[in-house]
Design an enzyme around this catalytic site. Structure first.
Site, PDB file in Angstrom:
ATOM      1  N   SER A   8      44.223  40.491  32.761  1.00 54.86           N
ATOM      2  CA  SER A   8      43.972  39.226  32.076  1.00 54.86           C
ATOM      3  C   SER A   8      43.747  38.126  33.094  1.00 54.86           C
ATOM      4  CB  SER A   8      45.167  38.862  31.192  1.00 54.86           C
ATOM      5  OG  SER A   8      45.015  37.567  30.642  1.00 54.86           O
ATOM      6  N   HIS A   9      43.040  37.110  32.669  1.00 54.65           N
ATOM      7  CA  HIS A   9      42.855  35.933  33.518  1.00 54.65           C
ATOM      8  C   HIS A   9      44.152  35.135  33.647  1.00 54.65           C
ATOM      9  CE1 HIS A   9      38.694  36.976  32.948  1.00 54.65           C
ATOM     10  NE2 HIS A   9      38.348  36.047  33.822  1.00 54.65           N
ATOM     11  N   SER A  10      45.097  35.397  32.775  1.00 55.01           N
ATOM     12  CA  SER A  10      46.353  34.666  32.747  1.00 55.01           C
ATOM     13  C   SER A  10      47.517  35.608  33.027  1.00 55.01           C
ATOM     14  CB  SER A  10      46.543  34.030  31.361  1.00 55.01           C
ATOM     15  OG  SER A  10      47.876  33.613  31.176  1.00 55.01           O
ATOM     16  N   ASP A  69      40.748  41.302  29.162  1.00 49.53           N
ATOM     17  CA  ASP A  69      40.618  40.212  28.204  1.00 49.53           C
ATOM     18  C   ASP A  69      39.209  39.616  28.124  1.00 49.53           C
ATOM     19  OD1 ASP A  69      40.682  38.778  30.618  1.00 49.53           O
ATOM     20  OD2 ASP A  69      42.312  37.446  30.013  1.00 49.53           O
ATOM     21  N   SER A  72      34.673  38.885  33.064  1.00 48.58           N
ATOM     22  CA  SER A  72      34.871  39.041  34.501  1.00 48.58           C
ATOM     23  C   SER A  72      36.064  39.941  34.814  1.00 48.58           C
ATOM     24  CB  SER A  72      35.009  37.690  35.200  1.00 48.58           C
ATOM     25  OG  SER A  72      36.107  36.975  34.698  1.00 48.58           O
TER      26      SER A  72
END
Length: 136
Positions: A8-10, A69, A72
């Site tokens: 995930s980006h987070s 997610d 990228s």
């Protein structure tokens, strides 16, 4: 046992999904988060090195399913797979299923003894189930 990686980006989102799925999984099933950036710490984005480390930590001869997610995260995971030992990379499968529903469906299936292919199928069917509920 099939294991899982959440990309995930987070960092908080990845860790939160791991916490949620830890409530329903078999004890021997690993779910490793790979969220956010190392630099700056906790920054939003994906980190290919984190993804590689997570896959290595989750590695199982039964296979690893990676959930992502956003777009990228797919690119970062594909890069990680290119950099992994090819024998290891053969056992890692990238899922395009919805992150939360797909992860939960696959983890439940794997914890119940499903094969890698069955767990991937359950992940993909999770999206169809959600869409069918919208039709009611």
């Amino acid at each position: 046992m099939i294991n899982f990686v959440i990309v995930s980006h987070s960092q908080a989102l990845a860790e939160g999904l791991v916490a949620l799925t830890n409530q329903i999984k078999a004890p021997e099933c690993k779910i490793i988060p790979a969220g956010g950036l190392e630099d700056p710490p906790g920054g939003i984005g994906t980190d290919t090195i984190k993804i590689i480390q997570a896959i290595e930590d989750a590695f199982s001869d039964d296979g690893v399913i990676v959930f992502v997610d956003l777009g990228s995260a797919i690119l970062g995971t594909q890069t990680a797979l290119d950099l992994l030992d090819p024998i290891m990379a053969e056992k890692v499968h990238l899922s395009y299923a919805p992150l939360i529903e797909g992860t939960i469906a696959a983890v439940v299936a794997a914890s119940s003894g499903a094969s890698l292919e069955e767990a991937l199928s359950e992940a993909n069917e999770a999206a169809a189930l959600k869409l069918s509920l919208n039709d009611q």
